[in-house]
Design a protein around this motif. Structure first.
Motif, PDB file in Angstrom:
ATOM      1  N   ARG A   1       0.181   1.172  -8.686  1.00 30.92           N
ATOM      2  CA  ARG A   1      -0.585   0.643  -7.545  1.00 30.92           C
ATOM      3  C   ARG A   1      -0.856  -0.841  -7.719  1.00 30.92           C
ATOM      4  NH1 ARG A   1      -5.490  -0.574  -7.478  1.00 30.92           N
ATOM      5  NH2 ARG A   1      -6.101   0.826  -9.164  1.00 30.92           N
TER       6      ARG A   1
ATOM      7  N   ASP B   1       2.164  -3.095  -7.157  1.00 29.48           N
ATOM      8  CA  ASP B   1       2.450  -3.208  -5.726  1.00 29.48           C
ATOM      9  C   ASP B   1       1.474  -4.187  -5.064  1.00 29.48           C
ATOM     10  OD1 ASP B   1       3.508  -2.765  -3.171  1.00 29.48           O
ATOM     11  OD2 ASP B   1       2.365  -0.924  -2.886  1.00 29.48           O
ATOM     12  N   GLU B   2       0.175  -4.024  -5.350  1.00 25.66           N
ATOM     13  CA  GLU B   2      -0.848  -4.888  -4.737  1.00 25.66           C
ATOM     14  C   GLU B   2      -0.724  -6.343  -5.175  1.00 25.66           C
ATOM     15  OE1 GLU B   2      -4.344  -1.436  -4.527  1.00 25.66           O
ATOM     16  OE2 GLU B   2      -4.642  -3.197  -5.785  1.00 25.66           O
ATOM     17  N   GLU B   3      -0.512  -6.575  -6.458  1.00 29.52           N
ATOM     18  CA  GLU B   3      -0.537  -7.936  -7.004  1.00 29.52           C
ATOM     19  C   GLU B   3       0.793  -8.673  -6.873  1.00 29.52           C
ATOM     20  OE1 GLU B   3      -1.810  -7.634 -11.080  1.00 29.52           O
ATOM     21  OE2 GLU B   3      -3.886  -7.235 -10.518  1.00 29.52           O
ATOM     22  N   LEU B   4       1.908  -7.932  -6.916  1.00 32.33           N
ATOM     23  CA  LEU B   4       3.220  -8.579  -6.996  1.00 32.33           C
ATOM     24  C   LEU B   4       4.224  -8.086  -5.965  1.00 32.33           C
ATOM     25  CD1 LEU B   4       3.475  -8.431 -10.880  1.00 32.33           C
ATOM     26  CD2 LEU B   4       2.984 -10.456  -9.501  1.00 32.33           C
ATOM     27  N   GLY B   5       3.820  -7.118  -5.134  1.00 34.59           N
ATOM     28  CA  GLY B   5       4.750  -6.551  -4.165  1.00 34.59           C
ATOM     29  C   GLY B   5       5.871  -5.766  -4.821  1.00 34.59           C
ATOM     30  N   LEU B   6       5.639  -5.294  -6.041  1.00 30.43           N
ATOM     31  CA  LEU B   6       6.657  -4.586  -6.812  1.00 30.43           C
ATOM     32  C   LEU B   6       6.428  -3.083  -6.694  1.00 30.43           C
ATOM     33  CD1 LEU B   6       9.024  -4.790  -8.817  1.00 30.43           C
ATOM     34  CD2 LEU B   6       7.321  -4.817 -10.657  1.00 30.43           C
ATOM     35  N   LYS B   7       7.393  -2.403  -6.115  1.00 34.76           N
ATOM     36  CA  LYS B   7       7.315  -0.945  -5.976  1.00 34.76           C
ATOM     37  C   LYS B   7       8.002  -0.326  -7.192  1.00 34.76           C
ATOM     38  CE  LYS B   7       6.262  -0.973  -1.359  1.00 34.76           C
ATOM     39  NZ  LYS B   7       4.877  -1.318  -1.181  1.00 34.76           N
TER      40      LYS B   7
ATOM     41  N   VAL C   1       9.482 -10.039  -7.670  1.00 36.62           N
ATOM     42  CA  VAL C   1       8.028 -10.162  -7.611  1.00 36.62           C
ATOM     43  C   VAL C   1       7.618 -11.447  -6.887  1.00 36.62           C
ATOM     44  CG1 VAL C   1       7.548  -8.780  -9.661  1.00 36.62           C
ATOM     45  CG2 VAL C   1       7.983 -11.218  -9.917  1.00 36.62           C
ATOM     46  N   ALA C   2       6.433 -11.388  -6.271  1.00 37.74           N
ATOM     47  CA  ALA C   2       5.857 -12.550  -5.599  1.00 37.74           C
ATOM     48  C   ALA C   2       4.343 -12.471  -5.711  1.00 37.74           C
ATOM     49  CB  ALA C   2       6.274 -12.572  -4.124  1.00 37.74           C
TER      50      ALA C   2
ATOM     51  N   GLN D   1       0.656 -12.147  -4.846  1.00 34.15           N
ATOM     52  CA  GLN D   1      -0.085 -11.486  -3.773  1.00 34.15           C
ATOM     53  C   GLN D   1      -1.507 -11.222  -4.255  1.00 34.15           C
ATOM     54  OE1 GLN D   1       3.545  -8.972  -1.706  1.00 34.15           O
ATOM     55  NE2 GLN D   1       1.833  -7.867  -2.459  1.00 34.15           N
TER      56      GLN D   1
END
Length: 137
Positions: A48, A51-57, A95-96, A98
């Motif tokens: 989770r 996903d929230e911090e880096l847009g990484l699923k 990653v980006a 976020q």
């Protein structure tokens, strides 16, 4: 000393670099991750947070457990961080920045003396990331 429980990731790219992040309003870089929400296990928390911090699923099954590590908290004086750590390899462009992340960097062992790094990263996680090239100060 109060404990802060977190999940953290040692994320490598194909070149062997390791991802570190700096949260908004802080100066120390650290491994991505964060605190659990009610009912989450350590892998669910990390998936989770990534996903929230880096847009990484990430699928929880892709996370390789490394163990539990304890250090002084970087951003909360008088607290200890108790981290369940996992390893993962991704493409660097996956990653980006976020959410609460201000900056991300891909680092090598040569960067260790040039960046302010969280105690957990310096003492435990980066030595695991590069066992032949790093040592605890």
């Amino acid at each position: 000393m109060p404990d802060i429980h977190v999940s953290a990731a040692i994320i490598h790219d194909a070149e062997g670099r390791v991802l570190v992040v700096r949260k908004q309003g802080t100066t120390a870089f650290m491994q991505p991750g964060g605190k659990p929400e009610a009912g989450e296990n350590a892998a669910e928390t990390l998936a989770r947070e990534l996903d929230e911090e880096l847009g990484l699923k990430v699928d929880e099954d892709a996370l390789r457990p490394l163990g539990r590590f304890i250090s002084a908290a970087a951003n909360e004086p008088g607290h200890r961080v108790v981290a369940d750590a996992f390893a993962l390899t991704i493409e660097a462009d996956a990653v980006a920045v976020q959410a609460e992340i201000a900056e991300l960097r891909w680092i090598t062992p040569a960067d260790i003396g040039t960046l302010e790094l969280a105690p957990l990263s310096l003492e435990h996680l980066l030595p695991l990331a590069w066992p032949a090239t790093t040592s605890t100060p």
